[in-house]
Design an enzyme around this catalytic site. Sequence first.
Site, PDB file in Angstrom:
ATOM      1  N   PRO A   2       0.830  -1.215   0.000  1.00  0.00           N
ATOM      2  CG  PRO A   2      -0.017  -1.053   2.157  1.00  0.00           C
ATOM      3  CD  PRO A   2       0.716  -1.975   1.242  1.00  0.00           C
ATOM      4  CD  GLU A   3       3.099   3.999  -3.990  1.00  0.00           C
ATOM      5  OE1 GLU A   3       3.340   5.202  -3.757  1.00  0.00           O
ATOM      6  OE2 GLU A   3       3.460   3.426  -5.026  1.00  0.00           O
TER       7      GLU A   3
END
Length: 275
Positions: A2-3
Amino acid sequence: MPELPEVECVVRQLRRLIAGKNIVHARLIRPGLAPDNSPRQFADWLRNTSIESVGRRGKHILINLSNQRTLITHLRMTGRFSYLDESADDPAHTHAILLFDDGKKLVFDDQRHFGMMMVVRSKDLNEVRCLADLGPEPFSEEFTVEYLHRTLGRSARQIKLVLLDQTRVVGLGNIYASEALHRSGINPKTPANKISKRRIGPLHREIVAVLGEAIANDAQFDSESGDLDTSYGRYETVSKVYDREGQPCLNCGTQIRRITQGARSTYFCPRCQAR
Ligand SMILES: [Zn+2]
């Protein structure tokens, strides 16, 4: 992985689902998830307290408690929260559980064991090792064109690598760094200190824009799904170069190229991003 936009989306969902709830029991099942706390400490510091707020610093999720402590969580590769009925089966690889007084539970599972949790005194948050060195948040007042110009000017490393450096600015991972550079027409290999101030304005604008659009997209999925949903990979909705090697640039039709920088793939258009 995840960013920042995906983590922000998890934070917003957690805020909606657990803010104000009372924790009656907490259990650290895999001690390696929270190496700075003993399982006993973890349980004691979370039990009989309520959740005052949920926030974020970089990609760290901050759950602030009424006992002046904060539960820090980093999802890393595969960490995931589920919000379930107490009687529901826990996911495989469940490593921590918070039980609320209304018969619900928050479960953290992590297939690959890279996730991290830590309970700290809230007043010590800024001195915690993993948070102390982080650069400004991209949506903060601190992150200005002048700041970006100054911090880039101090490095001769390739711009893509400097943008990934979380001590310069937080929140740009591999995907959104490639996108922001494509949108602002900057070659990912250009030394950071060789980029003129005239070109830093557009770069700054596109960093904020691409992250903002990704969050808005995630928020839209969130409101459609209703429950806690921490699935990732929705970058496709804002992606113009990432993962598009050999496909035509959406601006000019030139084939998108992939190169390796710092052992990670960078995608760019050799024409739009010539220098
Ligand atoms: Zn192009």
